[in-house]
Design a protein around this motif. Structure first.
Motif, PDB file in Angstrom:
ATOM      1  N   UNK A   6      32.257  42.573  40.462  1.00  0.00           N
ATOM      2  CA  UNK A   6      30.764  42.683  40.040  1.00  0.00           C
ATOM      3  C   UNK A   6      30.162  41.664  40.441  1.00  0.00           C
ATOM      4  N   UNK A   7      28.880  42.110  40.693  1.00  0.00           N
ATOM      5  CA  UNK A   7      27.786  41.033  41.129  1.00  0.00           C
ATOM      6  C   UNK A   7      26.548  41.507  40.302  1.00  0.00           C
ATOM      7  N   UNK A   8      26.183  40.207  39.882  1.00  0.00           N
ATOM      8  CA  UNK A   8      24.898  39.940  39.131  1.00  0.00           C
ATOM      9  C   UNK A   8      23.572  39.236  39.784  1.00  0.00           C
ATOM     10  N   UNK A   9      22.469  40.120  39.895  1.00  0.00           N
ATOM     11  CA  UNK A   9      21.432  39.410  40.715  1.00  0.00           C
ATOM     12  C   UNK A   9      20.417  39.105  39.638  1.00  0.00           C
ATOM     13  N   UNK A  10      19.778  37.679  39.539  1.00  0.00           N
ATOM     14  CA  UNK A  10      18.837  37.621  38.566  1.00  0.00           C
ATOM     15  C   UNK A  10      17.853  36.487  38.929  1.00  0.00           C
ATOM     16  N   UNK A  11      16.930  36.213  38.279  1.00  0.00           N
ATOM     17  CA  UNK A  11      15.935  35.103  38.575  1.00  0.00           C
ATOM     18  C   UNK A  11      16.115  34.049  37.527  1.00  0.00           C
ATOM     19  N   UNK A  12      16.726  33.986  36.289  1.00  0.00           N
ATOM     20  CA  UNK A  12      16.804  32.899  35.430  1.00  0.00           C
ATOM     21  C   UNK A  12      18.025  32.244  35.533  1.00  0.00           C
ATOM     22  N   UNK A  13      18.391  31.237  35.647  1.00  0.00           N
ATOM     23  CA  UNK A  13      19.474  30.311  35.830  1.00  0.00           C
ATOM     24  C   UNK A  13      20.096  30.421  34.199  1.00  0.00           C
ATOM     25  N   UNK A  14      19.375  30.095  33.208  1.00  0.00           N
ATOM     26  CA  UNK A  14      19.976  29.968  32.042  1.00  0.00           C
ATOM     27  C   UNK A  14      20.611  31.387  31.620  1.00  0.00           C
ATOM     28  N   UNK A  15      19.748  32.620  31.803  1.00  0.00           N
ATOM     29  CA  UNK A  15      20.175  33.758  31.152  1.00  0.00           C
ATOM     30  C   UNK A  15      20.957  34.717  32.112  1.00  0.00           C
ATOM     31  N   UNK A  16      20.905  34.245  33.472  1.00  0.00           N
ATOM     32  CA  UNK A  16      21.314  35.238  34.435  1.00  0.00           C
ATOM     33  C   UNK A  16      22.544  34.769  35.033  1.00  0.00           C
ATOM     34  N   UNK A  17      22.326  33.514  35.704  1.00  0.00           N
ATOM     35  CA  UNK A  17      23.356  32.880  36.932  1.00  0.00           C
ATOM     36  C   UNK A  17      24.398  32.361  36.067  1.00  0.00           C
ATOM     37  N   UNK A  18      24.321  31.372  35.037  1.00  0.00           N
ATOM     38  CA  UNK A  18      25.475  30.642  34.430  1.00  0.00           C
ATOM     39  C   UNK A  18      26.230  31.577  33.677  1.00  0.00           C
ATOM     40  N   UNK A  19      25.962  32.403  32.811  1.00  0.00           N
ATOM     41  CA  UNK A  19      26.536  33.491  32.019  1.00  0.00           C
ATOM     42  C   UNK A  19      27.334  34.451  32.797  1.00  0.00           C
ATOM     43  N   UNK A  20      26.681  34.837  33.920  1.00  0.00           N
ATOM     44  CA  UNK A  20      27.361  35.843  34.533  1.00  0.00           C
ATOM     45  C   UNK A  20      28.677  35.359  35.265  1.00  0.00           C
ATOM     46  N   UNK A  21      28.454  34.120  35.967  1.00  0.00           N
ATOM     47  CA  UNK A  21      29.548  33.190  36.364  1.00  0.00           C
ATOM     48  C   UNK A  21      30.667  33.006  35.425  1.00  0.00           C
ATOM     49  N   UNK A  22      30.031  32.601  34.178  1.00  0.00           N
ATOM     50  CA  UNK A  22      31.178  32.463  33.116  1.00  0.00           C
ATOM     51  C   UNK A  22      32.142  33.644  32.603  1.00  0.00           C
ATOM     52  N   UNK A  23      31.453  35.059  33.048  1.00  0.00           N
ATOM     53  CA  UNK A  23      32.223  36.054  32.576  1.00  0.00           C
ATOM     54  C   UNK A  23      32.903  36.585  33.972  1.00  0.00           C
ATOM     55  N   UNK A  24      32.859  35.713  35.141  1.00  0.00           N
ATOM     56  CA  UNK A  24      33.881  36.031  36.346  1.00  0.00           C
ATOM     57  C   UNK A  24      33.049  36.795  37.309  1.00  0.00           C
ATOM     58  N   UNK A  25      31.971  37.006  37.145  1.00  0.00           N
ATOM     59  CA  UNK A  25      31.111  37.783  37.957  1.00  0.00           C
ATOM     60  C   UNK A  25      30.894  36.994  39.257  1.00  0.00           C
ATOM     61  N   UNK A  26      30.177  37.521  40.338  1.00  0.00           N
ATOM     62  CA  UNK A  26      29.690  36.927  41.501  1.00  0.00           C
ATOM     63  C   UNK A  26      28.095  36.780  41.343  1.00  0.00           C
ATOM     64  N   UNK A  27      27.445  35.750  40.847  1.00  0.00           N
ATOM     65  CA  UNK A  27      25.932  35.682  40.887  1.00  0.00           C
ATOM     66  C   UNK A  27      25.404  35.507  41.993  1.00  0.00           C
ATOM     67  N   UNK A  28      24.113  35.918  42.153  1.00  0.00           N
ATOM     68  CA  UNK A  28      23.220  35.783  43.165  1.00  0.00           C
ATOM     69  C   UNK A  28      21.943  35.542  42.479  1.00  0.00           C
ATOM     70  N   UNK A  29      21.280  34.234  42.862  1.00  0.00           N
ATOM     71  CA  UNK A  29      20.348  33.686  42.108  1.00  0.00           C
ATOM     72  C   UNK A  29      18.999  33.779  43.010  1.00  0.00           C
TER      73      UNK A  29
END
Length: 246
Positions: free
Chosen positions: A181-204
């Motif tokens: 799973x990959x998640x793409x978002x603009x907000x560090x607090x709402x998108x990047x940090x929590x998706x990483x914590x869930x084991x996803x690959x975040x793209x900021x």
């Protein structure tokens, strides 16, 4: 190998600054602007207060209308400007009107078409009231590429970002593994940090060149500033396996 790419909605798939700027103009708040105060500064401050207050709304401590008023008055106050509750309400009403005329960021439609051609599942995870967010989704014509089962709106699922359980819930619904799973978002607090914590690959998608939270130095992520830069990153993840670039 990645099998699903999910996107944040607000300020990711469309530029939220443009409707906000038009709303400020049409709400006749231009008189509060000076050469020192830019629309983007107020917008960033509103987003920051919105993220801060969202948890209070989720926990039932304030209504959505109260949140919208407080985030606006607090954001203007940060810049030394007093805005009344009446003016804040007028700005919100105009902002919602402008959001009915949204357009995707340049290149989003081509990106989504290419992801579909690669056989990648496309979805959206966004905070907010269901009908309010669906109005934006319809205005952006996102249902052309994103099927209804893969639209996750916080008020509809009873979970809200930045709680990592949102991403865990979506991953379970797709029956995929977190590293697919990959998640793409603009907000560090709402998108990047929590998706990483869930084991996803975040793209900021860091179009506004913001800085990560210093307390999250353990968070690994990819970063770009435009939609155009996303496709090469996703292609490399697709070919080499999720997480290999982190």
């Amino acid at each position: 190998m990645i099998k699903a790419v999910f996107f944040d909605l607000d300020d990711t798939l469309y530029d939220q600054l443009l409707p906000f700027q038009l709303a400020v103009e049409h709400a006749k708040l231009n008189h509060v602007m000076t050469d020192r105060v830019m629309i983007e500064d107020i917008y960033k401050s509103i987003r920051r207060h919105s993220d801060r207050l969202w948890e209070h709304h989720v926990k039932g401590r304030m209504t959505l209308d109260q949140l919208r008023i407080e985030r606006t008055t607090a954001a203007f106050a940060d810049l030394g400007i007093t805005v009344s509750e009446v003016e804040a309400k007028r700005l919100q009403q105009q902002y919602e009107l402008e959001q009915s005329r949204l357009e995707l960021r340049t290149g989003v439609d081509q990106l989504l078409e290419h992801l579909l051609s690669l056989g990648i599942l496309i979805g959206v995870i966004t905070n907010g009231p269901v009908e309010h967010q669906m109005n934006k989704i319809r205005a952006l014509k996102l249902l052309t590429w994103v099927k209804d089962p893969f639209l996750y709106i916080s008020d509809g699922i009873g979970k809200a970002k930045p709680d990592p359980s949102v991403f865990q819930y979506v991953q379970q619904q797709t029956m995929l593994e977190p590293d697919q799973m990959v998640y793409i978002g603009d907000a560090w607090h709402n998108d990047i940090a929590p998706s990483f914590q869930a084991g996803w690959t975040p793209i900021w998608l860091n179009a506004r060149q913001q800085q990560p939270n210093p307390e999250d130095s353990h968070v690994k992520y990819l970063e770009c500033q435009t939609i155009i830069e996303l496709l090469p990153l996703l292609k490399r993840l697709k070919e080499a396996g999720a997480g290999c670039l982190l």
